[in-house]
Design an enzyme around this catalytic site. Structure first.
Site, PDB file in Angstrom:
ATOM      1  N   HIS A 285      -0.909   1.636  16.195  1.00  0.00           N
ATOM      2  CA  HIS A 285      -1.141   0.452  17.030  1.00  0.00           C
ATOM      3  C   HIS A 285      -0.079   0.340  18.117  1.00  0.00           C
ATOM      4  CE1 HIS A 285      -4.283  -0.906  14.286  1.00  0.00           C
ATOM      5  NE2 HIS A 285      -3.442  -0.797  13.276  1.00  0.00           N
TER       6      HIS A 285
ATOM      7  N   TYR B 270      -1.220   4.509  10.541  1.00  0.00           N
ATOM      8  CA  TYR B 270      -1.586   3.551  11.581  1.00  0.00           C
ATOM      9  C   TYR B 270      -0.393   3.379  12.510  1.00  0.00           C
ATOM     10  CZ  TYR B 270      -5.744   2.071   8.958  1.00  0.00           C
ATOM     11  OH  TYR B 270      -6.959   2.042   8.323  1.00  0.00           O
TER      12      TYR B 270
ATOM     13  N   ASP C 209      -2.856  -6.814  15.145  1.00  0.00           N
ATOM     14  CA  ASP C 209      -2.222  -5.492  15.192  1.00  0.00           C
ATOM     15  C   ASP C 209      -2.265  -4.904  16.595  1.00  0.00           C
ATOM     16  OD1 ASP C 209      -1.203  -4.862  12.635  1.00  0.00           O
ATOM     17  OD2 ASP C 209      -3.225  -4.549  11.876  1.00  0.00           O
TER      18      ASP C 209
ATOM     19  N   LYS D 245       1.441   1.873   7.244  1.00  0.00           N
ATOM     20  CA  LYS D 245       1.780   1.086   8.424  1.00  0.00           C
ATOM     21  C   LYS D 245       2.684   1.868   9.367  1.00  0.00           C
ATOM     22  CE  LYS D 245       0.633  -2.256   9.527  1.00  0.00           C
ATOM     23  NZ  LYS D 245      -0.580  -2.437  10.385  1.00  0.00           N
TER      24      LYS D 245
ATOM     25  N   ARG E  69       0.830  -1.191   0.000  1.00  0.00           N
ATOM     26  CA  ARG E  69       0.000   0.000   0.000  1.00  0.00           C
ATOM     27  C   ARG E  69       0.873   1.254   0.000  1.00  0.00           C
ATOM     28  NH1 ARG E  69      -3.665  -1.579   5.107  1.00  0.00           N
ATOM     29  NH2 ARG E  69      -1.644  -2.501   5.679  1.00  0.00           N
TER      30      ARG E  69
ATOM     31  N   GLU F   8      -6.067   4.821  13.659  1.00  0.00           N
ATOM     32  CA  GLU F   8      -6.999   3.902  14.315  1.00  0.00           C
ATOM     33  C   GLU F   8      -7.684   4.473  15.548  1.00  0.00           C
ATOM     34  OE1 GLU F   8      -3.009   2.987  16.257  1.00  0.00           O
ATOM     35  OE2 GLU F   8      -3.712   3.440  14.229  1.00  0.00           O
TER      36      GLU F   8
END
Length: 380
Positions: free
Chosen positions: A96, A94, A270, A75, A15, A118
């Protein structure tokens, strides 16, 4: 603002933070966009496509980080990327953080303003920047689980949908949210015997209304969870506590008593995973076996379908990225009470309560942390 898009470097992550269309929007707002060469190759977007959209192509991630005020990724930054962050950077991706002490420590040390997709909310308390990837991951979970059920993958050799005269696989979905509902859609679509467990009666009622009698809905108690996990051929873990580590709902003991060749698909990986035996895997080595049970715990599942995932993600993230670029982080966050929870780390302070609690940091509210920042320090 100078906006940077480095090439993703996590294992089999194809991505990209911004599509050419998103770059065009950024440029139309008066911003400079710098994209690392081949960053869009995984979605079929060439350097030339980005140049037509108005981006400047740079040769390395280091050049992108050095030249830009805001870094837009997909990511969480890997260690080599975290080392390139500066206190005046805005990082939008993101993260996490709750199960990732090493990354959190590096982001705190960097002093950067780190905003997590998120934990951005909406007016109803939903997670709009997580939804598109949850939709993708939910659908992929059943596809991945079906492959893992094949005998060559270590599974019991059951076809998920069965055939006339032979029973289909029993698929149990733990959690009836976005991931769960999309896993149900796929599993019912191929003819599986599907049961969902959740602790919200309203969620169960909504799922029952949506899917009808083909779906079995069960209120999740310890006894019910054990019963259905032990009967299952495939279990999809689809639970989420926003910003926090996932609860361990299936114990090692319960795994040891599951049917040999059954499959666990942990979409919550995740956030640390919801099975006690879960550990993060990669697309190049996606499964492992514990007590005869196949575990699929890939931490970036949507990366397997980058074209679908990237465009779906950009549909959700672009308005927020534009707000950051147009107004600077401080103004953009303080003006939008739904955007504000996205701030996880700033100026060496942890501003997500769930992350602070999980990792032992002092919690500072986003408003207080932003109040202590000068405009220049958050790229206003």
């Amino acid at each position: 603002m100078r906006v940077g898009v480095p090439k993703e470097i996590k294992n089999h992550e194809y991505r990209v933070g911004l599509t050419p269309d998103s770059v065009h929007e950024m440029v139309a707002h008066g911003h400079e966009v710098m994209v690392e060469t081949n960053a869009g190759a995984g979605i079929g977007a060439s350097d030339a496509d980005y140049e037509v959209a108005g981006a400047k192509i740079l040769s390395t991630a280091r050049e992108v980080f050095d030249a830009c005020d805001m870094i837009v990724k997909v990511k969480e930054p890997q260690a080599v990327e975290r080392a390139m962050l500066r206190p005046d950077h805005i990082l939008f991706t993101y993260l996490h953080l709750a199960p990732d002490a090493e990354q959190t420590a590096d982001l705190v040390k960097s002093g950067a303003t780190c905003i997590a997709y998120e934990t951005v909310t909406d007016a109803r308390g939903g997670l709009p920047l997580l939804v598109p990837m949850s939709q993708v991951a939910g659908r992929l979970s059943v596809i991945a689980g079906a492959k893992a059920l094949e005998k060559a993958s270590g599974g019991c050799g059951t076809l998920v949908g069965g055939v006339p005269g032979v029973e289909p696989a029993k698929v149990v979905v733990i959690g009836g949210g976005v991931v769960g509902s999309h896993a149900i859609t796929m599993a019912l679509g191929v003819g599986a015997d599907v049961t969902v467990l959740d602790r919200s009666t309203s969620v169960l009622a909504g799922l029952s209304q949506t899917f009808g009698p083909a779906l079995k809905t069960v209120y999740s108690t310890r006894a019910a969870l054990e019963k259905h996990v032990l009967e299952a051929d495939m279990v999809v873990g689809a639970v989420l506590v926003a910003g926090a580590s996932a609860p361990k709902l299936v114990s090692r003991d319960l795994v040891s008593r599951m049917k040999p060749g059954s499959v666990l698909v942990d979409v919550a990986i995740d956030q640390g995973g919801c099975f006690e035996t879960s550990r993060a895997t990669t697309h190049s080595d996606p499964t492992y076996i514990v007590d005869g049970v196949v575990h699929y715990c890939v931490a970036n599942m949507p990366g397997a379908v980058p074209k679908t995932s990237t465009y779906a993600l950009n549909n959700a993230t672009l308005p927020f990225a534009l707000a950051l670029a147009d107004k600077g982080a401080k103004q953009a966050l303080l003006e939008d009470p739904c955007f504000l929870p996205g701030l996880n780390v700033i100026g060496g302070q942890v501003t997500c309560e769930a992350v602070a609690e999980a990792l032992g940091y002092a919690y500072v509210s986003p408003v207080d942390a932003l109040a202590g920042q000068t405009s220049a320090s958050v790229a206003a």
